[in-house]
Design a protein around this motif. Sequence first.
Motif, PDB file in Angstrom:
ATOM      1  N   UNK A  42      57.143 -61.186 -12.608  1.00 43.32           N
ATOM      2  CA  UNK A  42      55.886 -60.542 -12.237  1.00 43.32           C
ATOM      3  C   UNK A  42      55.983 -60.051 -10.809  1.00 43.32           C
ATOM      4  N   UNK A  43      55.745 -58.753 -10.620  1.00 43.74           N
ATOM      5  CA  UNK A  43      55.729 -58.146  -9.292  1.00 43.74           C
ATOM      6  C   UNK A  43      54.312 -57.716  -8.982  1.00 43.74           C
ATOM      7  N   UNK A  44      53.779 -58.214  -7.886  1.00 44.27           N
ATOM      8  CA  UNK A  44      52.416 -57.894  -7.478  1.00 44.27           C
ATOM      9  C   UNK A  44      52.451 -56.871  -6.342  1.00 44.27           C
ATOM     10  N   UNK A  45      52.170 -55.613  -6.675  1.00 47.31           N
ATOM     11  CA  UNK A  45      51.985 -54.588  -5.651  1.00 47.31           C
ATOM     12  C   UNK A  45      50.505 -54.364  -5.379  1.00 47.31           C
ATOM     13  N   UNK A  46      49.658 -54.787  -6.306  1.00 44.30           N
ATOM     14  CA  UNK A  46      48.217 -54.633  -6.187  1.00 44.30           C
ATOM     15  C   UNK A  46      47.547 -55.881  -5.651  1.00 44.30           C
ATOM     16  N   UNK A  47      46.445 -56.285  -6.300  1.00 42.53           N
ATOM     17  CA  UNK A  47      45.591 -57.343  -5.758  1.00 42.53           C
ATOM     18  C   UNK A  47      45.172 -58.304  -6.871  1.00 42.53           C
ATOM     19  N   UNK A  48      45.205 -59.604  -6.568  1.00 44.68           N
ATOM     20  CA  UNK A  48      44.533 -60.620  -7.377  1.00 44.68           C
ATOM     21  C   UNK A  48      43.425 -61.193  -6.506  1.00 44.68           C
ATOM     22  N   UNK A  49      42.166 -61.043  -6.950  1.00 46.63           N
ATOM     23  CA  UNK A  49      41.057 -61.438  -6.087  1.00 46.63           C
ATOM     24  C   UNK A  49      39.863 -61.964  -6.881  1.00 46.63           C
ATOM     25  N   UNK A  50      39.087 -62.787  -6.192  1.00 47.38           N
ATOM     26  CA  UNK A  50      37.822 -63.302  -6.719  1.00 47.38           C
ATOM     27  C   UNK A  50      37.964 -63.993  -8.084  1.00 47.38           C
ATOM     28  N   UNK A  51      39.115 -64.597  -8.315  1.00 53.29           N
ATOM     29  CA  UNK A  51      39.287 -65.361  -9.552  1.00 53.29           C
ATOM     30  C   UNK A  51      38.844 -66.803  -9.332  1.00 53.29           C
TER      31      UNK A  51
END
Length: 285
Positions: A42-51
Motif C-alpha cells: 500500500x502506497x499512500x500519496x493521498x490522505x487518511x483522516x478523521x477515521x
Amino acid sequence: MAVHVRNGAHVTLEEDGVITEIKNEGETGDTGSAVYTTNGKFTLDGVIEYCYMRNALFLNASQEENAGIINGSVRYNTSTGSNGYTVVAQTSDLIINSTGVIEENQAGISTVYAPSGANIDLYGTIQNNVGTQCGGIHMYSNWNGGRNITVDMYDGAKIINNSSSGGALNDRGGAVCSGGAGGTSGSTECIFTMHGGEISGNESSNGAVFVRKNGQAYILGGNISKNKGNGIKVQSDSAQPNSFLIMEGGSVIDNEDYGVYFSAGSQAKIDLNGGTIQGNNNGDT
C-alpha cells in the motif's frame, strides 16, 4: 474497513485521494482498521483522516517489494482501546518519505507501533500526536517476528511536539521507545538508530527517547533538543539487563530535565563516544 490489500496486490491512493470518516460499529474506535494489508503493498500519496478505528493503517507481513510507503498524510484519526495505534508495521517494512506526515492523531497506546519484525525508515515527519504510552514510535519486541525490529531516522526527518499522556506508570516516551520483553536475552533485538534529523518539543515524564527492557539506541547524528523531560532515558534491571545507548555523534541539548538520564544502580550500558551533550536544565548526564 476502506481498503484491504493482500496476496501480493499493489494499491496506491493517489495525491488527490482521501480516506475519511471510516468508523467501526458503534463508533467506539477500538476495533478494525481503515486500511489493512497482508502480504500486499500500500502506497499512500493521498490522505487518511478523521477515521475512528483501532488503526488508521495496519501493515501485516508486508515486506521488501510489498513495503508500505507513506508520501502523504495520516492525520486527525482517533484509535482507542488496548491496541489503539494509528499506524502499525507488524513483520512489515514501512518507509515514511520526506513528504510523509503523521500528525494530530489520538492513540489509545501509541502513534506508530513497531512490534517484532518491523523495519521502519523515517525521512518524514511525526508531529503533534498524543498517545497514552508513546506519542511517537513505540518499538516493542514482545514476540519473535523472525527478525529484529529496526527504526532508522535520517537527515530531514522530524519527531516533534508529541506527547505521552498516560502518566508515569504508562509513559513509554514522547518520541521513541526502544525496548520489549523477553527476559535476559530477549526474543529479538530492538534497535533505534538516529543518523540525523530532529527530535524536539516532545513531552514525557521519562524521556523523548526512552530505552528500556533490552532496547538499543545508537545516536550517530541529528539533534535531540528542547524536549519537556529528559532528552534520553536508559533503564535496565536484573530481569531485562541489556538495554544500552551508544552515542557517537549528534547533539542532546537544552532539554528541560537531564540530557541523558540513567540511575546509578542501573545495569544499562552507556557509551558516550562523541557528539555534544550540553545546556540541559537539570544536568547533562
